[in-house]
Design an enzyme around this catalytic site. Structure first.
Site, PDB file in Angstrom:
ATOM      1  N   LYS A 145      -0.031   5.545 -12.581  1.00 24.64           N
ATOM      2  CA  LYS A 145      -0.454   4.164 -12.323  1.00 24.64           C
ATOM      3  C   LYS A 145      -1.927   4.005 -12.680  1.00 24.64           C
ATOM      4  CE  LYS A 145      -1.156   0.837  -8.501  1.00 24.64           C
ATOM      5  NZ  LYS A 145      -0.898   0.527  -7.082  1.00 24.64           N
TER       6      LYS A 145
ATOM      7  N   ASP B 129      -7.575  -3.051  -7.986  1.00 24.91           N
ATOM      8  CA  ASP B 129      -6.500  -3.834  -7.371  1.00 24.91           C
ATOM      9  C   ASP B 129      -7.068  -4.773  -6.308  1.00 24.91           C
ATOM     10  OD1 ASP B 129      -4.145  -4.849  -6.438  1.00 24.91           O
ATOM     11  OD2 ASP B 129      -3.479  -3.000  -5.445  1.00 24.91           O
TER      12      ASP B 129
ATOM     13  N   LYS C  17      -6.023  -9.242  -1.367  1.00 20.51           N
ATOM     14  CA  LYS C  17      -6.205  -8.322  -0.232  1.00 20.51           C
ATOM     15  C   LYS C  17      -7.367  -8.814   0.622  1.00 20.51           C
ATOM     16  CE  LYS C  17      -4.934  -4.006  -2.572  1.00 20.51           C
ATOM     17  NZ  LYS C  17      -3.808  -3.590  -1.738  1.00 20.51           N
TER      18      LYS C  17
ATOM     19  N   ASP D  56      -7.366   2.843  -7.606  1.00 18.53           N
ATOM     20  CA  ASP D  56      -5.946   2.558  -7.822  1.00 18.53           C
ATOM     21  C   ASP D  56      -5.437   3.042  -9.180  1.00 18.53           C
ATOM     22  OD1 ASP D  56      -3.703   1.709  -6.483  1.00 18.53           O
ATOM     23  OD2 ASP D  56      -3.841  -0.368  -7.178  1.00 18.53           O
TER      24      ASP D  56
ATOM     25  N   ASP E 177       0.485  -8.282  -5.030  1.00 19.17           N
ATOM     26  CA  ASP E 177      -0.189  -7.033  -4.642  1.00 19.17           C
ATOM     27  C   ASP E 177       0.733  -5.815  -4.819  1.00 19.17           C
ATOM     28  OD1 ASP E 177      -2.232  -5.443  -3.789  1.00 19.17           O
ATOM     29  OD2 ASP E 177      -2.049  -5.949  -1.655  1.00 19.17           O
TER      30      ASP E 177
ATOM     31  N   GLU F 180       1.794  -4.600  -7.466  1.00 22.81           N
ATOM     32  CA  GLU F 180       1.655  -4.637  -8.927  1.00 22.81           C
ATOM     33  C   GLU F 180       1.902  -3.284  -9.573  1.00 22.81           C
ATOM     34  OE1 GLU F 180      -0.715  -4.012  -6.903  1.00 22.81           O
ATOM     35  OE2 GLU F 180      -1.682  -2.318  -7.878  1.00 22.81           O
TER      36      GLU F 180
ATOM     37  N   ARG G 106       4.204  -1.078  -9.189  1.00 24.97           N
ATOM     38  CA  ARG G 106       5.587  -0.871  -9.625  1.00 24.97           C
ATOM     39  C   ARG G 106       5.913  -1.686 -10.876  1.00 24.97           C
ATOM     40  NH1 ARG G 106       7.724  -2.682  -3.822  1.00 24.97           N
ATOM     41  NH2 ARG G 106       5.674  -1.809  -3.361  1.00 24.97           N
TER      42      ARG G 106
HETATM   43  N1  BES Z   1      -2.789  -0.068  -4.411  1.00 24.09           N
HETATM   44  C1  BES Z   1      -2.025  -0.512  -3.318  1.00 24.09           C
HETATM   45  C2  BES Z   1      -1.571   0.613  -2.394  1.00 24.09           C
HETATM   46  C3  BES Z   1      -2.633   1.392  -1.663  1.00 24.09           C
HETATM   47  C4  BES Z   1      -2.975   1.057  -0.381  1.00 24.09           C
HETATM   48  C5  BES Z   1      -3.217   2.496  -2.240  1.00 24.09           C
HETATM   49  C6  BES Z   1      -3.918   1.781   0.301  1.00 24.09           C
HETATM   50  C7  BES Z   1      -4.175   3.224  -1.563  1.00 24.09           C
HETATM   51  C8  BES Z   1      -4.513   2.880  -0.288  1.00 24.09           C
HETATM   52  C9  BES Z   1      -0.768  -1.234  -3.802  1.00 24.09           C
HETATM   53  O1  BES Z   1      -0.856  -1.874  -5.018  1.00 24.09           O
HETATM   54  C10 BES Z   1      -0.445  -2.263  -2.776  1.00 24.09           C
HETATM   55  O2  BES Z   1      -1.224  -3.134  -2.597  1.00 24.09           O
HETATM   56  N2  BES Z   1       0.705  -2.121  -2.165  1.00 24.09           N
HETATM   57  C11 BES Z   1       1.134  -3.050  -1.169  1.00 24.09           C
HETATM   58  C12 BES Z   1       2.591  -3.301  -1.428  1.00 24.09           C
HETATM   59  C13 BES Z   1       3.173  -4.396  -0.607  1.00 24.09           C
HETATM   60  C14 BES Z   1       2.590  -5.729  -1.003  1.00 24.09           C
HETATM   61  C15 BES Z   1       4.666  -4.366  -0.796  1.00 24.09           C
HETATM   62  C16 BES Z   1       0.931  -2.403   0.196  1.00 24.09           C
HETATM   63  O3  BES Z   1       1.153  -1.213   0.314  1.00 24.09           O
HETATM   64  O4  BES Z   1       0.530  -3.109   1.098  1.00 24.09           O
HETATM   65 ZN    ZN Z   2      -2.249  -1.093  -6.344  1.00 29.18          ZN
HETATM   66 ZN    ZN Z   3      -1.580  -3.877  -4.881  1.00 29.03          ZN
END
Ligand code: BES
Ligand code: ZN
Ligand code: ZN
Length: 476
Positions: free
Chosen positions: A245, A250, A257, A269, A328, A330, A332
């Site tokens: 990734k 992000d 966020k 990220d 968010d 993103e 995937r």
């Molecule tokens: N980059 C984040 C995940 C992340 C969170 C990495 C904390 C490192 C530390 C990812 O893109 C994300 O925002 N995921 C969301 C998914 C949700 C919206 C389904 C999450 O985990 O809140």
């Molecule tokens: Zn992310």
């Molecule tokens: Zn994200």
């Protein structure tokens, strides 16, 4: 690039600088050339369960390190941690050079001690105006007890970890998707990889709708990097393909966020991209006989004027459609394109490495990664074992079809958002829709970027996964 401590193999300890003696048994103190009083003192301190004793001579210091008496695996990790402790002492004394005598312990134990020492010495200094002031002083270690080849290989692996940390620590203002691809190209070619980078036009022509969609809000074009290591006489007939990734930042996009405690860490990220690149780079530099491909879709994720919206539907590289319920989620979306592109290689093992979900980080913390997939249990066990040996541990989560229910969409083939629970797993399940090959997904959201130092890993990018992957390739 942050340079590692220079490790040099030496035949004899010359004692012009501080000397670290590694010993496996207290009785070996007799062999270190100490006076009777010094030897008694060292033995006495070891009696009190200490593992490090410092002896002050007029000209230099001796630091005696006793290998802990425990299981083989635990011994290795404790030695790395002792390496970290010794590193702190040497830097506190502002020494720039030491010698390590590993001739009284196993080669593997010497390697572990040096790993901890070198990894703990890392500092990301690129953006200090006066870096000298805070720089760790240690720059050179003479090593007795390992061959030149062993010292060289160890340095190469540790350089890979340093590279990964540097990439993760670099902010997006200097390391955007284009710059990331440029670095992969330059470093990759130096290491003997073949590297190709698709630009925005090529990505558009190929129909990588996930990568393009995440990029809609950005001023900077996306990139798709393809790195390949295909040595003659490779052990595998079909490659191992890894997709990393590469979200260089992000913000969450329109599903923005909150700033405190979450967006501030998001330069990391692209940690999955850094890990897959640093490990294929290291495999090439070690000339490992394994055919490997690393793919990195890269972009930032921002709420720009034409940003993808919750409710949009994107068509991915393999033709499947995705309803974007949350911008968010993103990672995937871009990995979907990476995985389905990767299927062209007919890999014998497909992997994704990603800082994919907060759910993974919350469930297990920074101590391990979450892994899952439908690959042969034996292959998954091999990867976990390779990680265990270098203390980059993984916990396997289930990959049951029950979770598929969670990512159904009313208007598209699949939704990018699961329900309230099992967020790390529904993300993995989403990804499995985009590869037909034996698959392992590793969510490194917990260990990739540390908000406090952990053992020999300083705050910031840990380089998690590089040593595990290189060890996995070595044993493949
Ligand atoms: N980059 C984040 C995940 C992340 C969170 C990495 C904390 C490192 C530390 C990812 O893109 C994300 O925002 N995921 C969301 C998914 C949700 C919206 C389904 C999450 O985990 O809140
Ligand atoms: Zn992310
Ligand atoms: Zn994200």
């Amino acid at each position: 690039m942050t340079s590692i401590v220079q490790l040099k193999d030496i035949n004899e300890i010359n004692g012009n600088c501080d000397v670290i003696h590694l010993i496996a048994d207290r009785s070996a103190v007799q062999e270190l050339g100490f006076s009777e009083a010094e030897a008694n003192y060292v033995k006495e301190v070891f009696q009190q369960k200490e593992k490090i004793v410092v002896v002050n001579h007029y000209t230099h210091q001796s630091i005696v390190v006793l290998v802990p008496d425990t299981t083989k695996l635990e011994k290795k990790e404790k030695l790395r941690l002792l390496g970290k402790d010794v590193c702190a002492r040497i830097n506190a004394m502002k020494k720039d050079e030491v010698e390590v005598d590993g001739s009284r312990v196993s080669e593997e134990q010497t390697v572990c001690f040096l790993e901890g020492l070198v990894l703990a010495n890392y500092q990301f200094l690129t953006y200090f105006s006066d870096a000298k002031k805070i720089e760790n002083s240690l720059v050179e270690v003479g090593v007795k007890g390992l061959s030149e080849k062993q010292v060289g290989e160890l340095s190469t692996v540790l350089e890979g970890v340093y590279l990964c940390r540097d990439l993760v620590n670099e902010p997006v203002i200097t390391l955007d998707a284009v710059e990331l691809a440029d670095r992969f190209t330059k470093l990759g070619r130096e290491a003997g990889l073949s590297v190709e980078v698709f630009d925005k036009d090529q990505i558009t022509d190929l129909g990588m709708g996930g990568l393009l969609g995440v990029n809609y809000g950005s001023e900077i074009p996306p990139t798709f990097s393809i790195m390949e290591w295909k040595p003659e006489g490779a052990k595998n007939e079909n490659p191992i393909v890894m997709v990393g990734k590469g979200v260089v930042y992000d913000t969450g996009g329109l599903s923005l966020k909150p700033t405190a405690n979450s967006m501030d860490l998001m330069k990391s990220d692209m940690g999955g991209a850094a890990t897959v690149f640093s490990s294929i780079y290291t495999a090439a530099r070690l000339n490992l006989p394994v055919w490997i491909v690393a793919l990195v879709p890269a972009t930032d994720n921002r709420p720009g004027k034409n940003a993808v919206t919750p409710g949009d539907v994107l068509e991915m590289y393999n033709g499947k459609t995705v309803e974007v319920k949350n911008t968010d989620a993103e990672g995937r979306l871009i990995l979907a394109d990476g995985l389905s592109y990767g299927d062209k290689y007919k890999p014998e093992l497909m992997m994704s490495w990603a800082t994919l979900t907060g759910a993974a980080a919350y469930s297990i913390g920074p101590t391990a990664a979450v892994m899952m997939g439908d690959a042969d249990p034996e292959v998954k066990a091999k990867l976990m074992e390779a990680g265990e040996e270098v203390h980059e541990r993984m916990v396997e989560f289930p990959f049951w079809s029950d979770y598929d229910e969670e990512i159904k969409s009313d208007i598209a083939d699949i939704s990018n958002l699961g329900g309230a629970w099992g967020g790390a797993i529904t993300a993995g399940k989403f990804l499995k829709n985009f590869t037909d090959h034996a698959y392992i997904h590793v969510d490194i959201a917990g260990p990739c970027f540390l908000t406090a130092p952990r053992g020999y890993n300083p705050k910031g990018g840990s380089g998690y996964g590089v040593r595990a992957l290189v060890n996995f390739f070595k044993k493949y």
